[in-house]
Design a protein around this motif. Structure first.
Motif, PDB file in Angstrom:
ATOM      1  N   SER A   6       0.845  -1.189   0.000  1.00 14.07           N
ATOM      2  CA  SER A   6       0.000   0.000   0.000  1.00 14.07           C
ATOM      3  C   SER A   6       0.881   1.238   0.000  1.00 14.07           C
ATOM      4  O   SER A   6       2.103   1.144   0.184  1.00 14.07           O
ATOM      5  CB  SER A   6      -0.918   0.003   1.229  1.00 14.07           C
ATOM      6  N   GLY A   7       0.248   2.387  -0.206  1.00 17.28           N
ATOM      7  CA  GLY A   7       0.966   3.644  -0.113  1.00 17.28           C
ATOM      8  C   GLY A   7       1.270   4.323  -1.428  1.00 17.28           C
ATOM      9  O   GLY A   7       1.829   5.416  -1.437  1.00 17.28           O
ATOM     10  N   GLY A   8       0.925   3.695  -2.524  1.00 12.00           N
ATOM     11  CA  GLY A   8       1.160   4.322  -3.804  1.00 12.00           C
ATOM     12  C   GLY A   8       0.262   5.532  -4.017  1.00 12.00           C
ATOM     13  O   GLY A   8      -0.666   5.777  -3.246  1.00 12.00           O
ATOM     14  N   GLY A   9       0.567   6.268  -5.069  1.00 14.65           N
ATOM     15  CA  GLY A   9      -0.246   7.439  -5.373  1.00 14.65           C
ATOM     16  C   GLY A   9       0.412   8.300  -6.418  1.00 14.65           C
ATOM     17  O   GLY A   9       1.355   7.885  -7.096  1.00 14.65           O
ATOM     18  N   LEU A  10      -0.104   9.504  -6.536  1.00 12.80           N
ATOM     19  CA  LEU A  10       0.398  10.480  -7.494  1.00 12.80           C
ATOM     20  C   LEU A  10       1.206  11.535  -6.750  1.00 12.80           C
ATOM     21  O   LEU A  10       0.743  12.082  -5.745  1.00 12.80           O
ATOM     22  CB  LEU A  10      -0.771  11.129  -8.221  1.00 12.80           C
ATOM     23  N   VAL A  11       2.396  11.804  -7.247  1.00 11.33           N
ATOM     24  CA  VAL A  11       3.276  12.778  -6.609  1.00 11.33           C
ATOM     25  C   VAL A  11       4.020  13.542  -7.689  1.00 11.33           C
ATOM     26  O   VAL A  11       4.264  13.009  -8.783  1.00 11.33           O
ATOM     27  CB  VAL A  11       4.251  12.068  -5.640  1.00 11.33           C
ATOM     28  N   GLN A  12       4.368  14.776  -7.387  1.00 12.62           N
ATOM     29  CA  GLN A  12       5.139  15.562  -8.332  1.00 12.62           C
ATOM     30  C   GLN A  12       6.608  15.179  -8.281  1.00 12.62           C
ATOM     31  O   GLN A  12       7.110  14.683  -7.254  1.00 12.62           O
ATOM     32  CB  GLN A  12       4.993  17.052  -8.026  1.00 12.62           C
ATOM     33  N   ALA A  13       7.300  15.411  -9.357  1.00  9.63           N
ATOM     34  CA  ALA A  13       8.734  15.153  -9.407  1.00  9.63           C
ATOM     35  C   ALA A  13       9.432  15.899  -8.269  1.00  9.63           C
ATOM     36  O   ALA A  13       9.109  17.054  -7.982  1.00  9.63           O
ATOM     37  CB  ALA A  13       9.304  15.572 -10.749  1.00  9.63           C
ATOM     38  N   GLY A  14      10.361  15.226  -7.636  1.00 13.77           N
ATOM     39  CA  GLY A  14      11.047  15.788  -6.482  1.00 13.77           C
ATOM     40  C   GLY A  14      10.396  15.456  -5.165  1.00 13.77           C
ATOM     41  O   GLY A  14      10.986  15.684  -4.105  1.00 13.77           O
ATOM     42  N   VAL A 107      16.032 -14.749  -5.892  1.00 10.16           N
ATOM     43  CA  VAL A 107      14.712 -15.220  -6.320  1.00 10.16           C
ATOM     44  C   VAL A 107      13.757 -15.141  -5.133  1.00 10.16           C
ATOM     45  O   VAL A 107      14.110 -15.519  -4.017  1.00 10.16           O
ATOM     46  CB  VAL A 107      14.800 -16.664  -6.845  1.00 10.16           C
ATOM     47  N   TYR A 108      12.563 -14.686  -5.406  1.00  8.14           N
ATOM     48  CA  TYR A 108      11.549 -14.527  -4.365  1.00  8.14           C
ATOM     49  C   TYR A 108      10.344 -15.404  -4.682  1.00  8.14           C
ATOM     50  O   TYR A 108       9.864 -15.410  -5.821  1.00  8.14           O
ATOM     51  CB  TYR A 108      11.107 -13.072  -4.266  1.00  8.14           C
ATOM     52  N   GLY A 109       9.864 -16.085  -3.667  1.00  7.13           N
ATOM     53  CA  GLY A 109       8.772 -17.017  -3.894  1.00  7.13           C
ATOM     54  C   GLY A 109       7.392 -16.475  -3.574  1.00  7.13           C
ATOM     55  O   GLY A 109       6.390 -17.031  -4.025  1.00  7.13           O
ATOM     56  N   TYR A 110       7.326 -15.415  -2.793  1.00  9.58           N
ATOM     57  CA  TYR A 110       6.054 -14.847  -2.386  1.00  9.58           C
ATOM     58  C   TYR A 110       5.950 -13.412  -2.898  1.00  9.58           C
ATOM     59  O   TYR A 110       6.894 -12.634  -2.754  1.00  9.58           O
ATOM     60  CB  TYR A 110       5.919 -14.860  -0.860  1.00  9.58           C
ATOM     61  N   TRP A 111       4.784 -13.097  -3.437  1.00  9.07           N
ATOM     62  CA  TRP A 111       4.588 -11.786  -4.044  1.00  9.07           C
ATOM     63  C   TRP A 111       3.272 -11.190  -3.571  1.00  9.07           C
ATOM     64  O   TRP A 111       2.258 -11.896  -3.416  1.00  9.07           O
ATOM     65  CB  TRP A 111       4.572 -11.908  -5.563  1.00  9.07           C
ATOM     66  N   GLY A 112       3.284  -9.872  -3.411  1.00 10.57           N
ATOM     67  CA  GLY A 112       2.057  -9.168  -3.111  1.00 10.57           C
ATOM     68  C   GLY A 112       1.480  -8.567  -4.374  1.00 10.57           C
ATOM     69  O   GLY A 112       2.095  -8.617  -5.442  1.00 10.57           O
ATOM     70  N   GLN A 113       0.292  -8.007  -4.243  1.00  9.62           N
ATOM     71  CA  GLN A 113      -0.271  -7.286  -5.370  1.00  9.62           C
ATOM     72  C   GLN A 113       0.459  -5.953  -5.487  1.00  9.62           C
ATOM     73  O   GLN A 113       1.122  -5.530  -4.559  1.00  9.62           O
ATOM     74  CB  GLN A 113      -1.786  -7.099  -5.168  1.00  9.62           C
ATOM     75  N   GLY A 114       0.408  -5.328  -6.592  1.00 10.17           N
ATOM     76  CA  GLY A 114       1.148  -4.099  -6.802  1.00 10.17           C
ATOM     77  C   GLY A 114       0.412  -2.874  -6.300  1.00 10.17           C
ATOM     78  O   GLY A 114      -0.795  -2.888  -6.069  1.00 10.17           O
ATOM     79  N   THR A 115       1.171  -1.797  -6.150  1.00 15.53           N
ATOM     80  CA  THR A 115       0.589  -0.496  -5.845  1.00 15.53           C
ATOM     81  C   THR A 115       1.175   0.502  -6.837  1.00 15.53           C
ATOM     82  O   THR A 115       2.377   0.530  -7.081  1.00 15.53           O
ATOM     83  CB  THR A 115       0.859  -0.095  -4.378  1.00 15.53           C
ATOM     84  N   GLN A 116       0.302   1.312  -7.406  1.00 13.16           N
ATOM     85  CA  GLN A 116       0.723   2.209  -8.482  1.00 13.16           C
ATOM     86  C   GLN A 116       1.386   3.459  -7.917  1.00 13.16           C
ATOM     87  O   GLN A 116       0.849   4.114  -7.006  1.00 13.16           O
ATOM     88  CB  GLN A 116      -0.492   2.610  -9.328  1.00 13.16           C
ATOM     89  N   VAL A 117       2.528   3.789  -8.479  1.00 14.67           N
ATOM     90  CA  VAL A 117       3.208   5.041  -8.175  1.00 14.67           C
ATOM     91  C   VAL A 117       3.323   5.828  -9.471  1.00 14.67           C
ATOM     92  O   VAL A 117       3.847   5.315 -10.468  1.00 14.67           O
ATOM     93  CB  VAL A 117       4.608   4.798  -7.579  1.00 14.67           C
ATOM     94  N   THR A 118       2.818   7.036  -9.459  1.00 12.57           N
ATOM     95  CA  THR A 118       2.880   7.900 -10.628  1.00 12.57           C
ATOM     96  C   THR A 118       3.559   9.203 -10.241  1.00 12.57           C
ATOM     97  O   THR A 118       3.121   9.869  -9.296  1.00 12.57           O
ATOM     98  CB  THR A 118       1.481   8.192 -11.183  1.00 12.57           C
ATOM     99  N   VAL A 119       4.617   9.536 -10.967  1.00  7.20           N
ATOM    100  CA  VAL A 119       5.357  10.758 -10.693  1.00  7.20           C
ATOM    101  C   VAL A 119       5.165  11.697 -11.877  1.00  7.20           C
ATOM    102  O   VAL A 119       5.552  11.369 -13.004  1.00  7.20           O
ATOM    103  CB  VAL A 119       6.854  10.466 -10.481  1.00  7.20           C
ATOM    104  N   SER A 120       4.577  12.838 -11.628  1.00  8.88           N
ATOM    105  CA  SER A 120       4.314  13.805 -12.687  1.00  8.88           C
ATOM    106  C   SER A 120       5.474  14.794 -12.802  1.00  8.88           C
ATOM    107  O   SER A 120       6.127  15.118 -11.821  1.00  8.88           O
ATOM    108  CB  SER A 120       3.015  14.554 -12.413  1.00  8.88           C
ATOM    109  N   SER A 121       5.699  15.237 -14.006  1.00  9.86           N
ATOM    110  CA  SER A 121       6.820  16.169 -14.256  1.00  9.86           C
ATOM    111  C   SER A 121       6.382  17.612 -14.053  1.00  9.86           C
ATOM    112  O   SER A 121       5.204  17.919 -13.903  1.00  9.86           O
ATOM    113  CB  SER A 121       7.354  15.955 -15.661  1.00  9.86           C
TER     114      SER A 121
END
Length: 121
Positions: A6-14, A107-121
């Motif tokens: 968790s914790g992904g989101g939209l953030v500005q560059a920097g 190599v990793y055997g266990y994986w979580g679902q992804g969280t999107q990170v978007t960095v805007s310019s």
């Protein structure tokens, strides 16, 4: 082992973001943890790993000095602090786990679902 990122989101560059990955299930094992990312049309990329006790971390050059992994074993949670974010950091970020007594796995055997990170310019 189940992993929830968790914790992904939209953030500005920097800017900064902190991702979390909570582990449940058979967490009594010595689980090394890793973070990966995958951008559209690109291969999955390793962005950092931490040993089960937090004593060893590893980062590729692409994120070294900007990303920091930490963990709170009492809460079965691993964090990825991302600073000085760049548009090229935009991707889906995944956490992964692998039982390993020493060091960081390849190599990793266990994986979580992804969280999107978007960095805007």
């Amino acid at each position: 082992v189940q992993l929830q990122a968790s914790g992904g989101g939209l953030v500005q560059a920097g800017g900064s973001l902190r991702l979390s990955c909570a582990a449940s299930g058979r967490t009594e094992r010595n689980l090394a943890m890793g973070w990966f990312r995958q951008a559209p049309g690109k291969e999955r990329e390793f962005v950092g790993g931490v040993s089960w006790n937090g004593g060893t971390t590893y980062y590729p050059d692409s994120v070294k000095g900007r990303f920091t992994i930490s963990r709170d074993n009492a809460k079965n949670t691993v964090f990825l602090q991302m600073n000085s974010l760049k548009p090229e950091d935009t991707a889906i970020y995944y956490c992964a786990a692998e039982p390993k007594s020493l060091g960081i796995p390849i190599v990793y055997g266990y994986w979580g679902q992804g969280t999107q990170v978007t960095v805007s310019s």
